[in-house]
Design a protein around this motif. Structure first.
Motif, PDB file in Angstrom:
ATOM      1  N   VAL A  40     -11.428  -0.738 -11.950  1.00  0.00           N
ATOM      2  CA  VAL A  40     -11.088  -1.350 -10.419  1.00  0.00           C
ATOM      3  C   VAL A  40     -11.150  -0.252  -9.572  1.00  0.00           C
ATOM      4  O   VAL A  40     -10.677   1.111  -9.805  1.00  0.00           O
ATOM      5  N   ASN A  41     -11.408  -0.490  -8.245  1.00  0.00           N
ATOM      6  CA  ASN A  41     -11.220   0.447  -7.006  1.00  0.00           C
ATOM      7  C   ASN A  41      -9.793   0.089  -6.725  1.00  0.00           C
ATOM      8  O   ASN A  41      -9.096  -0.712  -7.056  1.00  0.00           O
ATOM      9  N   CYS A  42      -9.362   0.931  -5.502  1.00  0.00           N
ATOM     10  CA  CYS A  42      -8.005   0.752  -4.986  1.00  0.00           C
ATOM     11  C   CYS A  42      -7.695  -0.596  -4.554  1.00  0.00           C
ATOM     12  O   CYS A  42      -8.437  -1.283  -3.937  1.00  0.00           O
ATOM     13  N   PRO A  43      -6.700  -1.110  -5.125  1.00  0.00           N
ATOM     14  CA  PRO A  43      -6.296  -2.761  -4.907  1.00  0.00           C
ATOM     15  C   PRO A  43      -5.881  -2.742  -3.452  1.00  0.00           C
ATOM     16  O   PRO A  43      -5.931  -4.131  -2.900  1.00  0.00           O
ATOM     17  N   ALA A  44      -5.575  -1.795  -2.554  1.00  0.00           N
ATOM     18  CA  ALA A  44      -5.317  -2.051  -1.269  1.00  0.00           C
ATOM     19  C   ALA A  44      -6.664  -1.787  -0.219  1.00  0.00           C
ATOM     20  O   ALA A  44      -6.831  -2.824   0.516  1.00  0.00           O
ATOM     21  N   CYS A  45      -7.417  -0.705  -0.535  1.00  0.00           N
ATOM     22  CA  CYS A  45      -8.441  -0.491   0.558  1.00  0.00           C
ATOM     23  C   CYS A  45      -9.789  -0.582   0.036  1.00  0.00           C
ATOM     24  O   CYS A  45     -10.791  -0.527   0.677  1.00  0.00           O
ATOM     25  N   GLY A  46      -9.967  -0.588  -1.562  1.00  0.00           N
ATOM     26  CA  GLY A  46     -11.194  -0.942  -1.950  1.00  0.00           C
ATOM     27  C   GLY A  46     -12.039   0.475  -2.215  1.00  0.00           C
ATOM     28  O   GLY A  46     -13.000   0.549  -2.790  1.00  0.00           O
ATOM     29  N   GLU A  47     -11.353   1.568  -1.905  1.00  0.00           N
ATOM     30  CA  GLU A  47     -11.845   3.006  -2.258  1.00  0.00           C
ATOM     31  C   GLU A  47     -12.054   3.326  -3.655  1.00  0.00           C
ATOM     32  O   GLU A  47     -11.066   2.901  -4.458  1.00  0.00           O
ATOM     33  N   GLU A  48     -13.124   3.848  -4.104  1.00  0.00           N
ATOM     34  CA  GLU A  48     -13.451   4.312  -5.373  1.00  0.00           C
ATOM     35  C   GLU A  48     -12.791   5.789  -5.659  1.00  0.00           C
ATOM     36  O   GLU A  48     -13.033   6.630  -5.003  1.00  0.00           O
ATOM     37  N   ASN A  49     -11.976   5.925  -6.659  1.00  0.00           N
ATOM     38  CA  ASN A  49     -11.379   7.226  -6.901  1.00  0.00           C
ATOM     39  C   ASN A  49     -11.199   7.516  -8.284  1.00  0.00           C
ATOM     40  O   ASN A  49     -10.843   6.610  -9.139  1.00  0.00           O
ATOM     41  N   CYS A  67      -5.923   5.636   1.113  1.00  0.00           N
ATOM     42  CA  CYS A  67      -4.553   5.145   1.644  1.00  0.00           C
ATOM     43  C   CYS A  67      -3.385   5.486   0.976  1.00  0.00           C
ATOM     44  O   CYS A  67      -2.369   5.128   0.912  1.00  0.00           O
ATOM     45  N   THR A  68      -3.655   6.363   0.073  1.00  0.00           N
ATOM     46  CA  THR A  68      -2.817   7.233  -0.843  1.00  0.00           C
ATOM     47  C   THR A  68      -1.751   6.341  -1.599  1.00  0.00           C
ATOM     48  O   THR A  68      -0.816   6.809  -2.276  1.00  0.00           O
ATOM     49  N   MET A  69      -2.165   4.997  -2.040  1.00  0.00           N
ATOM     50  CA  MET A  69      -1.317   4.404  -3.117  1.00  0.00           C
ATOM     51  C   MET A  69      -1.938   4.929  -4.571  1.00  0.00           C
ATOM     52  O   MET A  69      -2.742   5.347  -4.842  1.00  0.00           O
ATOM     53  N   LEU A  70      -1.013   4.702  -5.442  1.00  0.00           N
ATOM     54  CA  LEU A  70      -1.198   5.161  -6.856  1.00  0.00           C
ATOM     55  C   LEU A  70      -1.593   3.926  -7.567  1.00  0.00           C
ATOM     56  O   LEU A  70      -0.836   2.765  -7.514  1.00  0.00           O
ATOM     57  N   TYR A  71      -2.545   4.119  -8.507  1.00  0.00           N
ATOM     58  CA  TYR A  71      -2.834   3.064  -9.250  1.00  0.00           C
ATOM     59  C   TYR A  71      -3.500   3.302 -10.621  1.00  0.00           C
ATOM     60  O   TYR A  71      -3.711   4.397 -11.015  1.00  0.00           O
ATOM     61  N   ILE A  72      -3.415   2.322 -11.645  1.00  0.00           N
ATOM     62  CA  ILE A  72      -4.271   2.431 -12.605  1.00  0.00           C
ATOM     63  C   ILE A  72      -5.526   1.988 -12.641  1.00  0.00           C
ATOM     64  O   ILE A  72      -5.935   0.749 -12.441  1.00  0.00           O
ATOM     65  N   PRO A  73      -6.821   2.736 -12.681  1.00  0.00           N
ATOM     66  CA  PRO A  73      -8.097   2.067 -12.341  1.00  0.00           C
ATOM     67  C   PRO A  73      -8.775   1.377 -13.611  1.00  0.00           C
ATOM     68  O   PRO A  73      -9.390   0.489 -13.374  1.00  0.00           O
ATOM     69  N   LEU A  74      -8.383   1.982 -14.657  1.00  0.00           N
ATOM     70  CA  LEU A  74      -9.006   1.421 -15.948  1.00  0.00           C
ATOM     71  C   LEU A  74      -7.917   0.849 -16.634  1.00  0.00           C
ATOM     72  O   LEU A  74      -7.147   1.286 -17.258  1.00  0.00           O
ATOM     73  N   ILE A 201       0.349  -6.944 -11.147  1.00  0.00           N
ATOM     74  CA  ILE A 201      -0.686  -8.060 -11.146  1.00  0.00           C
ATOM     75  C   ILE A 201      -2.301  -7.275 -11.162  1.00  0.00           C
ATOM     76  O   ILE A 201      -2.435  -6.169 -10.612  1.00  0.00           O
ATOM     77  N   PHE A 202      -3.233  -7.723 -12.038  1.00  0.00           N
ATOM     78  CA  PHE A 202      -4.491  -7.405 -11.979  1.00  0.00           C
ATOM     79  C   PHE A 202      -5.037  -7.234 -10.660  1.00  0.00           C
ATOM     80  O   PHE A 202      -5.753  -6.180 -10.418  1.00  0.00           O
ATOM     81  N   ASN A 203      -4.871  -8.191  -9.892  1.00  0.00           N
ATOM     82  CA  ASN A 203      -5.669  -8.338  -8.531  1.00  0.00           C
ATOM     83  C   ASN A 203      -4.799  -8.361  -7.579  1.00  0.00           C
ATOM     84  O   ASN A 203      -4.610  -9.828  -7.199  1.00  0.00           O
ATOM     85  N   PRO A 204      -4.091  -7.639  -7.093  1.00  0.00           N
ATOM     86  CA  PRO A 204      -3.137  -7.735  -6.058  1.00  0.00           C
ATOM     87  C   PRO A 204      -3.633  -8.656  -4.657  1.00  0.00           C
ATOM     88  O   PRO A 204      -3.053  -9.631  -4.176  1.00  0.00           O
ATOM     89  N   LYS A 205      -4.871  -8.432  -4.371  1.00  0.00           N
ATOM     90  CA  LYS A 205      -5.643  -9.169  -3.047  1.00  0.00           C
ATOM     91  C   LYS A 205      -5.571 -10.658  -3.578  1.00  0.00           C
ATOM     92  O   LYS A 205      -5.250 -11.689  -2.803  1.00  0.00           O
ATOM     93  N   GLN A 206      -6.187 -11.095  -4.792  1.00  0.00           N
ATOM     94  CA  GLN A 206      -6.251 -12.291  -5.131  1.00  0.00           C
ATOM     95  C   GLN A 206      -4.615 -12.999  -5.367  1.00  0.00           C
ATOM     96  O   GLN A 206      -4.480 -14.283  -4.785  1.00  0.00           O
ATOM     97  N   PHE A 207      -3.815 -12.223  -5.699  1.00  0.00           N
ATOM     98  CA  PHE A 207      -2.421 -12.813  -5.788  1.00  0.00           C
ATOM     99  C   PHE A 207      -1.762 -13.064  -4.354  1.00  0.00           C
ATOM    100  O   PHE A 207      -1.128 -14.100  -4.076  1.00  0.00           O
ATOM    101  N   ILE A 208      -2.034 -12.339  -3.456  1.00  0.00           N
ATOM    102  CA  ILE A 208      -1.611 -12.314  -1.988  1.00  0.00           C
ATOM    103  C   ILE A 208      -2.365 -13.501  -1.389  1.00  0.00           C
ATOM    104  O   ILE A 208      -1.645 -14.476  -0.536  1.00  0.00           O
ATOM    105  N   LYS A 209      -3.567 -13.675  -1.784  1.00  0.00           N
ATOM    106  CA  LYS A 209      -4.355 -14.988  -0.878  1.00  0.00           C
ATOM    107  C   LYS A 209      -3.830 -16.147  -1.462  1.00  0.00           C
ATOM    108  O   LYS A 209      -3.697 -17.273  -0.923  1.00  0.00           O
TER     109      LYS A 209
END
Length: 331
Positions: A40-49, A67-74, A201-209
């Motif tokens: 997945v890309n960044c869960p907050a801004c969608g940037e690929e890292n 956006c400098t958040m930390l996440y697990i991409p795979l 959460i796997f998809n935080p945006k879906q969760f917040i929606k």
């Protein structure tokens, strides 16, 4: 001064060895499904890292360049996580041993203050006390304390872990069993609370929606979660116990504000009320898993406990604790 308590109060040391064994089983289960992991890309801004900051327990962590958040991409797929949380041996261990042994400390130090704070926020924002929902009800302590107040028309919860759901059900609480994003919820809530959930959460945006959908107009959302820019995590990084196989997302002030705003939330307020940063770092120094520089050593492991207490209050006052609280409103 902060109403501090220590890590051992809520995570008794006499269970640590046994818990480490069940944690290993949970990690093995997740890694056994690595063929089904999803990038997945960044869960907050969608940037690929792609630049890996560090690895832990077989997982890679990246820091978003935007956006400098930390996440697990795979990360484990949604279905893998669904099965994992339903059947986790660590969650069952918490339910059977850790929660019962630390119940009253958790009640006094965490959950009673949480209930008071939620009610205070409702008064400040003139939110009607109709229906309140807790996502991630766990052992049911928040639901129990909120029901004692007898102020809301209904107090309900959501719990994905089967063992924790069964406990709440036996206690007579009204709880949905399953993953929140998949549940059919036929009512709306004036208040939704979620303590230490969004990091899983796997998809935080879906969760917040989904939260936005079931929240009443002028309703409020209150969440807590690890703050990537907080002292405990930013100091210890992969040594921090907050960085583990379950936590996929480590938001900071800017990244969580970006995500909530994009979904449609307004009046976003952020604080870091966490009181355990200094104790968590001190414990890692004592056990020898973290070697600090002299400045951190003096701040956290000084024989003068007042130094650590004053510093912890400084962290809280300046949004630098590793436990973040977010208040947002649907308008």
């Amino acid at each position: 001064m902060t109403n501090t308590f220590q890590e051992n109060d809520i995570r008794p040391l006499n269970f640590k060895e046994k818990q480490n064994k069940v944690l290993e089983k949970d990690i093995e289960y997740l890694l056994s499904n690595k063929a089904d992991f999803v990038r997945v890309n960044c869960p907050a801004c969608g940037e690929e890292n792609d630049d890996v900051k560090f690895c832990k327990n077989g997982f890679e962590y990246v820091e978003c360049s935007s956006c400098t958040m930390l996440y697990i991409p795979l990360r484990p797929s949604f279905e893998t996580l669904k099965d994992f949380y339903a059947n986790s041996v660590n969650y069952k261990f918490f339910n059977d041993y850790i929660f019962p042994s630390s119940l009253e400390v958790r009640r006094e130090k965490i959950f009673i203050p949480r209930v008071k704070n939620v009610l205070k926020i409702c008064e400040e924002f003139n939110v009607p006390k109709t229906n309140i929902l807790e996502i991630g009800a766990g052992y049911g302590i928040f639901l129990e304390e909120m029901m004692k107040k007898n102020l809301f028309e209904s107090v309900m919860g959501v719990e994905a872990s089967d063992s924790l759901y069964e406990r709440s059900n036996k206690m007579g609480f009204s709880v949905y069993n399953g993953v929140f994003e998949e549940l059919e919820i036929d009512r709306k809530f004036s208040v939704i609370v979620s303590f230490e959930v969004i990091e899983h959460i796997f998809n935080p945006k879906q969760f917040i929606k989904k939260i936005f959908k079931v929240l009443e107009n002028n309703g409020i959302l209150i969440m807590t979660f690890p703050n990537y820019n907080g002292f405990d995590i930013s100091t210890l990084m992969e040594v921090s116990d907050s960085v583990d196989h379950e936590h996929l997302n480590y938001f900071n002030e800017s990244s969580i504000t970006m995500l909530l705003s994009e979904v449609g939330f307004k009046n976003i307020e952020i604080s870091t009320p966490g009181v355990m940063d200094v104790d968590l770092v001190r414990n890692k120094i004592i056990e020898g898993s973290f070697k600090p520089n002299p400045f951190i050593q003096d701040l956290c492991a000084s024989e003068n406990k007042e130094v650590g207490d004053v510093f912890q209050q400084f962290l809280i006052d300046n949004k630098l604790s590793s436990n973040m609280m977010v208040l947002a409103r649907k308008i």
